[in-house]
Design a protein around this motif. Sequence first.
Motif, short mmCIF file in Angstrom:
data_model
loop_
_atom_site.label_atom_id
_atom_site.label_comp_id
_atom_site.label_asym_id
_atom_site.label_seq_id
_atom_site.Cartn_x
_atom_site.Cartn_y
_atom_site.Cartn_z
N ALA A 102 0.83 -1.21 0.00
CA ALA A 102 0.00 0.00 0.00
C ALA A 102 0.86 1.26 0.00
O ALA A 102 0.57 2.22 -0.72
CB ALA A 102 -0.93 -0.01 1.20
N ASP A 103 1.93 1.26 0.79
CA ASP A 103 2.81 2.43 0.83
C ASP A 103 3.43 2.70 -0.54
O ASP A 103 3.53 3.85 -0.98
CB ASP A 103 3.92 2.23 1.87
N ARG A 104 3.85 1.63 -1.21
CA ARG A 104 4.48 1.78 -2.52
C ARG A 104 3.49 2.36 -3.53
O ARG A 104 3.81 3.28 -4.29
CB ARG A 104 5.02 0.44 -3.00
N LEU A 105 2.26 1.82 -3.53
CA LEU A 105 1.28 2.28 -4.51
C LEU A 105 0.76 3.67 -4.18
O LEU A 105 0.47 4.46 -5.08
CB LEU A 105 0.13 1.27 -4.60
N ASN A 106 0.64 3.98 -2.88
CA ASN A 106 0.22 5.33 -2.50
C ASN A 106 1.31 6.36 -2.80
O ASN A 106 1.00 7.55 -3.03
CB ASN A 106 -0.16 5.37 -1.01
N TRP A 107 2.55 5.94 -2.82
CA TRP A 107 3.63 6.83 -3.23
C TRP A 107 3.50 7.14 -4.72
O TRP A 107 3.72 8.27 -5.15
CB TRP A 107 4.98 6.18 -2.94
N GLU A 108 3.10 6.13 -5.49
CA GLU A 108 2.91 6.35 -6.94
C GLU A 108 1.70 7.22 -7.21
O GLU A 108 1.72 8.06 -8.13
CB GLU A 108 2.73 5.00 -7.65
N ARG A 109 0.64 7.03 -6.42
CA ARG A 109 -0.60 7.80 -6.60
C ARG A 109 -1.20 8.00 -5.23
O ARG A 109 -1.79 7.10 -4.65
CB ARG A 109 -1.56 7.09 -7.55
N SER A 110 -1.06 9.18 -4.70
CA SER A 110 -1.42 9.46 -3.31
C SER A 110 -2.89 9.14 -3.02
O SER A 110 -3.78 9.49 -3.80
CB SER A 110 -1.15 10.92 -2.98
N GLY A 111 -3.12 8.45 -1.90
CA GLY A 111 -4.48 8.17 -1.45
C GLY A 111 -5.24 7.19 -2.30
O GLY A 111 -6.48 7.19 -2.28
N SER A 112 -4.53 6.32 -3.02
CA SER A 112 -5.21 5.43 -3.96
C SER A 112 -5.42 4.02 -3.44
O SER A 112 -6.09 3.21 -4.09
CB SER A 112 -4.41 5.35 -5.27
N VAL A 113 -4.86 3.71 -2.27
CA VAL A 113 -5.00 2.36 -1.69
C VAL A 113 -5.35 2.48 -0.22
O VAL A 113 -4.70 3.22 0.53
CB VAL A 113 -3.71 1.52 -1.84
N SER A 114 -6.39 1.77 0.20
CA SER A 114 -6.72 1.69 1.62
C SER A 114 -6.62 0.23 2.07
O SER A 114 -6.77 -0.68 1.26
CB SER A 114 -8.13 2.22 1.89
#
Length: 250
Positions: free
Chosen positions: A50-62
């Motif tokens: 989740a941290d990796r994907l939220n770094w790519e697109r902020s707030g995109s994974v919960s």
Amino acid sequence: MSNTSLKGKAIMVTGGARRVGAAIVRTLHEAGASIILHYRQSGEQAAELADRLNWERSGSVSLLQADLLDTAGLARLVESAAESFGRLDGLINNASSFYPTPFGKIDEDNWSDLIGSNFKAPLFLSQAAWPHLKESAGSIVNIIDINAERPIAGFSTYCAAKAGLLGLTKALAIEMGPHVRVNGVSPGAIEWPADGLFDEATCQRVIDSTLLKRTGEPQDIARTVLFLMADAPYISGQILAVDGGRSAHL
């Protein structure tokens, strides 16, 4: 014309922290979806992904943690998923228990776990998600197994559970149409169990039985899920085998 964009869609993936589930999460996220990543025990892997994907697109994974064997909590889990991004457009029933249950030694705990994770939970999650998916004209993809139709010795409870999920997939396509599409993906030899359950000779026999003479990769499953979610508006009630052609001649 390809329509493989999921921008603006919110999709829940059960068991999405590692292995095939993580590949599905990454692929749907790359296509633009916001992801509700469910996990049970793999909290560290879930948080890292989740941290990796939220770094790519902020707030995109919960992240949502839950034991899917707790049937009473599944409706709450779906409501939390829908609240994460204010909508729910898709449900990927991927979470699964897998281990042998030798005939003559099967007990009720085996039954409750394997049937619960592979069949019962997808049913009650789908039922809880129905109002949200109907509103969004969403889609469900169930991760099945080619052994649902071609059982293997020693795994009768698991195979029966996946056979139930196969039948459920077709039944839900009838129940939820025309508003919601429901399909399944049946993997073959994609990833061997990490616990060394199968020895090298067994693995090689399985590989030799495929038409392509090799194992697949988690990404093969993930790409098929993406196709069904984003680029298959006239497909429902179908089970796609992703097994290197193995089931064609078993």
